[in-house]
Design an enzyme around this catalytic site. Structure first.
Site, PDB file in Angstrom:
ATOM      1  N   SER A  51      18.734  14.362  -0.842  1.00  0.00           N
ATOM      2  CA  SER A  51      19.408  13.350  -0.020  1.00  0.00           C
ATOM      3  C   SER A  51      19.072  13.625   1.442  1.00  0.00           C
ATOM      4  O   SER A  51      18.602  14.726   1.780  1.00  0.00           O
ATOM      5  CB  SER A  51      20.922  13.478  -0.223  1.00  0.00           C
ATOM      6  OG  SER A  51      21.651  12.897   0.831  1.00  0.00           O
ATOM      7  N   TYR A 100      29.188  17.020  -1.387  1.00  0.00           N
ATOM      8  CA  TYR A 100      27.917  16.344  -1.684  1.00  0.00           C
ATOM      9  C   TYR A 100      26.818  16.925  -0.807  1.00  0.00           C
ATOM     10  O   TYR A 100      25.722  17.256  -1.283  1.00  0.00           O
ATOM     11  CB  TYR A 100      28.075  14.845  -1.423  1.00  0.00           C
ATOM     12  CG  TYR A 100      26.894  13.983  -1.790  1.00  0.00           C
ATOM     13  CD1 TYR A 100      25.841  13.790  -0.899  1.00  0.00           C
ATOM     14  CD2 TYR A 100      26.837  13.325  -3.013  1.00  0.00           C
ATOM     15  CE1 TYR A 100      24.761  12.987  -1.214  1.00  0.00           C
ATOM     16  CE2 TYR A 100      25.765  12.506  -3.337  1.00  0.00           C
ATOM     17  CZ  TYR A 100      24.742  12.339  -2.437  1.00  0.00           C
ATOM     18  OH  TYR A 100      23.666  11.526  -2.757  1.00  0.00           O
TER      19      TYR A 100
HETATM   20  C1  GCO Z   1      27.271   8.772   2.086  1.00  0.00           C
HETATM   21  C2  GCO Z   1      26.202   8.304   1.141  1.00  0.00           C
HETATM   22  C3  GCO Z   1      24.957   9.193   1.265  1.00  0.00           C
HETATM   23  C4  GCO Z   1      23.794   8.537   0.546  1.00  0.00           C
HETATM   24  C5  GCO Z   1      22.529   9.369   0.522  1.00  0.00           C
HETATM   25  C6  GCO Z   1      21.944   9.510   1.890  1.00  0.00           C
HETATM   26  O1  GCO Z   1      28.459   8.704   1.740  1.00  0.00           O
HETATM   27  O2  GCO Z   1      26.892   9.167   3.208  1.00  0.00           O
HETATM   28  O3  GCO Z   1      26.665   8.291  -0.192  1.00  0.00           O
HETATM   29  O4  GCO Z   1      25.264  10.451   0.741  1.00  0.00           O
HETATM   30  O5  GCO Z   1      24.149   8.278  -0.787  1.00  0.00           O
HETATM   31  O6  GCO Z   1      22.776  10.608  -0.055  1.00  0.00           O
HETATM   32  O7  GCO Z   1      20.728  10.225   1.771  1.00  0.00           O
END
Ligand code: GCO
Length: 255
Positions: free
Chosen positions: A146, A159
């Site tokens: 990501s 995440y």
């Molecule tokens: C968020 C998004 C991001 C994108 C992606 C960006 O909440 O900022 O979900 O995480 O999905 O990962 O590269």
């Protein structure tokens, strides 16, 4: 005529989280390049629908439903592949979840669930795949990172940490498995038009921020990951290892 550098004919790809979203787009792209796809998701019914749709489109697809956080089910799935004579040549560790909440409000169990789904699963499934790729002397592992593999955004800490870990896990896989003919690389999608991001897409302020912050001035489409996925799954990338390719409209390259 397909360029042999990008021909996946005769190869089998396991794509986690491939019943929908980015995983489904990449699975169909790999299938169009000749690969047989093992379609994965937690919900067997949803996986079977995806398999039927892919077969109707002329692709080679079979179901491989399991929860990527369930190590016993993962081992059982690979034992099933072994028993059926199925060699996973290409692994795409795509499955992932998102949880948007400030850290001070985040329960540890929620943190752990995101880390388990987005990072630990890639290690466990990668390990099971590599155990079988090493004796064969070849394999392709593509981990889905990501922008948050490199940059942090407030309210998506688990995440971000998981995706940062994906980048370094990819490098660790390269360090240990490249000598066995396995290429381990990652793709870093930018802000893509997916169900996971629907709340952001529907938020006018966030939508404007993405379009302003991205040099391409737009969100990405899931099918725009296919080129990088086919490249990293194909002979064209046989001397590429430990890399992350950002498919992000230029976002990570500019202030
Ligand atoms: C968020 C998004 C991001 C994108 C992606 C960006 O909440 O900022 O979900 O995480 O999905 O990962 O590269």
């Amino acid at each position: 005529m397909t360029n042999p550098l990008f021909d996946l004919t005769g190869r089998t790809a396991l794509v986690t989280g491939s019943s929908r979203g980015l995983g489904r787009a990449m699975a169909e792209g790999l299938a169009a390049a000749g690969a047989r796809i093992l379609v994965n998701g937690t919900d067997p019914a949803r996986v079977n629908v995806a398999v039927a749709e892919m077969r109707a489109a002329g692709f080679q697809a079979d179901p491989a439903a399991f929860d990527v956080t369930d190590e016993a089910r993962i081992k059982k799935a690979f034992a099933g592949f072994d028993a059926a004579g199925i060699a996973v040549d290409i692994l795409v560790n795509n499955a992932g979840i998102q949880l948007r909440k400030p850290m001070v409000e985040l329960e540890t169990a929620d943190w752990q669930r995101v880390i388990d789904t987005n990072l630990t699963s890639a290690f466990v499934i990668g390990r099971e795949a590599a155990k079988r790729m090493i004796p064969r002397g070849h394999g392709k592992i593509i981990n889905i990172g990501s922008l948050t593999s490199a940059l942090a955004r407030a309210t998506v800490a688990p995440y971000t940490v998981a995706k940062g870990g994906i980048k370094m896990l990819t490098q660790a896989m390269a360090a240990e498995w490249a000598e066995h003919g396995i290429q381990s690389n990652a793709i870093g999608p930018g802000y893509m038009l997916t169900d996971m991001n629907q709340a952001l897409i529907d938020n006018p302020t966030f939508d404007a921020w993405v379009k302003g912050r991205t040099p391409a001035k737009r969100w990405g489409k899931p099918e725009e990951l296919i080129g990088a996925a086919v490249f990293l799954a194909a002979p064209a990338s046989n001397y590429v290892n430990g890399q992350i390719i950002y498919v992000d409209g230029g976002m990570i390259s500019v202030l």
